[in-house]
Design an enzyme around this catalytic site. Structure first.
Site, short mmCIF file in Angstrom:
data_model
loop_
_atom_site.label_atom_id
_atom_site.label_comp_id
_atom_site.label_asym_id
_atom_site.label_seq_id
_atom_site.Cartn_x
_atom_site.Cartn_y
_atom_site.Cartn_z
N GLU A 173 0.85 -1.19 0.00
CA GLU A 173 0.00 0.00 0.00
C GLU A 173 0.88 1.25 0.00
O GLU A 173 1.93 1.28 0.66
CB GLU A 173 -0.90 0.00 1.24
CG GLU A 173 -1.87 1.18 1.30
CD GLU A 173 -2.61 1.25 2.62
OE1 GLU A 173 -3.73 1.80 2.63
OE2 GLU A 173 -2.08 0.76 3.64
N CYS A 218 -4.54 -2.88 4.67
CA CYS A 218 -4.24 -2.24 5.95
C CYS A 218 -5.09 -2.82 7.07
O CYS A 218 -5.09 -4.03 7.29
CB CYS A 218 -4.40 -0.72 5.83
SG CYS A 218 -3.65 0.20 7.19
N LYS A 220 -10.55 -0.93 -1.45
CA LYS A 220 -10.70 -1.03 0.00
C LYS A 220 -12.11 -0.65 0.43
O LYS A 220 -12.61 0.42 0.10
CB LYS A 220 -9.67 -0.14 0.70
CG LYS A 220 -9.65 -0.30 2.22
CD LYS A 220 -8.53 0.52 2.84
CE LYS A 220 -8.46 0.31 4.35
NZ LYS A 220 -7.38 1.11 4.96
#
Length: 539
Positions: free
Chosen positions: A292, A409, A355
């Site tokens: 990321e 994440c 995401k």
């Protein structure tokens, strides 16, 4: 400990608040990666003793408020220790953000502590003079932890159960009851010393029995994990070799400072590293991974960079990279996505995942117009914030190789809520923890991810911008790891997933059943051993 018990029972006002705040901070020492488990056994009884000293007199409103303050103070101390590392992100931009750092951390810890205050109030409403009161508080607290992990997008960092996962052996119980089950267990076991002090008419051996039982349960947990790992067999996923790149891209915090061509050159050079002239390097890799924030720009706006990536890849190689993505609709006012792109030899994206679970204040700004007036913006750059993707699209099928369950994440924190895991063969997590370099945050985040691998019975592959980059087998054992803040690559071969774990079959139903049983037992104990509040008489 008798002195501490009597002090906690007799204290009131600011002295009691300070005592509970300190006790909560001590309990916070049990979080990853500190794992000082005795701290829980020292601190949790203080909460019990404080509630013991809160007499149910003066009406329910006064009882509710007093008990709430006890739990709130304890929770505030715990979460100040648990979340203090979030302050590191304020140093990235500096300026007004540094001024806001201390009040922001205090406010966040206080906000999360509200859940523990409510748990304390609920427990005290069902309080009794018997040993069942530790079950009452453990149940209420565990229910509060479940709630904070699910409501308002959820924030399940540092659940109490992680204190019982310091080693690979102790992690194995999460494959049965999950981290919320461990949370209930941790709370209940750590409260048992409250039944020893202060001394009463019961023999010492009787008062010590629950504590020794708690130690025996911890020993059984360790023994279960040891036996499970002794009999563990794993097999590699055939014809798969992954190269994880840890590139230290610090331009993620300021896109205007990024030089796209130079960054692509750096990433390609790292990706093609060879340990020796005989090392095949990238030629032996099937899946190349960039983390990321490796690309702090819109890749589609740089066709030559895409062409360079394509020329780097062979006919049976895929690049999986974190990248911002502009909406395919092309609407100029539509926020972008924080995505994973799968790029093949042609330089085209053959698959993607956006995401779905965004971080409040990190990736989108609640009440944006209000905070913008104060000069506050989300930490992660992006025009108008970011928009969420579809959580049902987490399973990524590639032209070759296994299907991946993609988690960006902190999406990997949500125990039992990762998506359609039965359709995936591998947990794939990319992250950028560079915001928190120098703190315990990256190690804490990495440990949470390891527990997900144990729960799901799947290998985990995790690529982090500045660390911690690593891979595990389906039992959470690390099979390869890079040191934090070191620019390097890691070659790993993931393992095949297990057939199933008990947790994947029943998820959180045993935990929820335990909450129901604990609640019913607390009601029974309150009726049989509790003290009803006096009613005010009207004249």
């Amino acid at each position: 400990m008798t002195w501490l018990a009597e002090t906690a029972m007799l204290a009131y006002g600011w002295r009691r608040f300070a005592l509970l705040l300190i006790a909560g901070a001590v309990a916070g020492l049990s979080i990853p990666p500190l794992f000082f488990l005795p701290a829980l056994f020292i601190a949790m009884p203080v909460w019990i003793w404080a509630l013991d000293g809160t007499a149910p007199q003066g009406g329910w409103r006064r009882v509710f408020g007093s008990a709430f303050g006890i739990g709130f103070a304890f929770g505030w101390g715990y979460f100040l220790v648990a979340f203090h590392w979030l302050g590191a992100a304020f140093f990235v931009d500096g300026g007004i953000m540094l001024v806001l750092m201390v009040p922001a951390i205090l406010a966040l810890a206080a906000l999360i502590a509200l859940f523990w205050g409510l748990a304390s109030s609920l427990a005290h409403a069902l309080w009794s003079h018997s040993g069942w009161r530790i079950l009452t508080l453990a149940t209420a607290l565990s229910a509060a932890e479940w709630t904070r992990g699910h409501v308002l997008t959820g924030f399940p960092f540092d659940l109490l159960g992680y204190a019982l996962t310091p080693t690979a052996e102790m992690m194995q119980l999460s494959a049965v009851i999950g981290v919320y089950g461990l949370t209930f267990l941790a709370a209940l076991l750590a409260m048992t010393p409250a039944l020893i002090w202060p001394a009463d008419e019961r023999p010492l051996t009787q008062r010590l029995t629950p504590f020794f039982a708690a130690i025996a349960i911890l020993a059984a947990q360790l023994g279960y994990g040891y036996n499970r790992l002794q009999g563990a067999t794993t097999a590699p996923i055939e014809d798969m070799r992954m190269r994880l790149v840890q590139p230290l891209v610090y331009e993620h915090s300021n896109w205007s400072s990024a030089n796209p061509e130079a960054l692509i050159e750096r990433l390609i050079t790292l990706s093609q590293m060879q340990a020796s002239p005989e090392d095949p390097g990238l030629a032996a890799v099937t899946h190349l991974v960039w983390p990321e924030s490796a690309l702090p720009f819109y890749l589609e706006r740089y066709p030559e960079s895409l062409a360079r990536i394509g020329r780097m890849l062979g006919p049976e190689q895929i690049l999986l990279t974190g990248a911002p993505r502009i909406s395919y609709s092309g609407a100029p006012d539509q926020p972008p996505f924080n995505s994973v792109l799968a790029i093949d030899q042609s330089g085209a994206a053959v698959a993607s995942y956006d995401k779905a679970h965004l971080v409040p204040f990190g990736e989108f700004l609640p009440y944006q117009s209000f905070f913008a007036e104060l000069g506050i913006k989300q930490f992660v750059p992006g025009a108008n914030g970011w928009q969420p993707g579809d959580p049902r699209q987490r399973v990524m099928a590639l032209p070759f190789g296994p299907t991946l369950l993609v988690l960006i994440c902190y999406e990997i924190l949500f125990s039992g809520d990762l998506g359609e895991t039965e359709d995936a063969e591998l947990l794939f997590n990319i992250t950028n923890d560079a915001w928190f370099d120098g703190s315990i945050g990256p190690a804490q985040h990495a440990h949470h991810a390891r527990v997900r691998a144990v729960e799901e019975g799947m290998s985990l592959v995790r690529a982090a911008n500045s660390g911690i980059t690593f891979a595990t087998d389906p039992f959470g054992r690390i099979t390869g790891q890079l040191p934090a803040r070191q620019m390097d690559v890691l070659d790993v071969t993931p393992m095949q997933r297990l057939e199933a774990t008990p947790f994947t079959q029943v998820r959180h139903w045993p935990f929820l059943a335990a909450m129901l049983v604990g609640g019913l037992a607390s009601v029974y104990a309150a009726i049989r051993h509790g003290v009803r509040p006096r009613r005010h008489q009207r004249h």
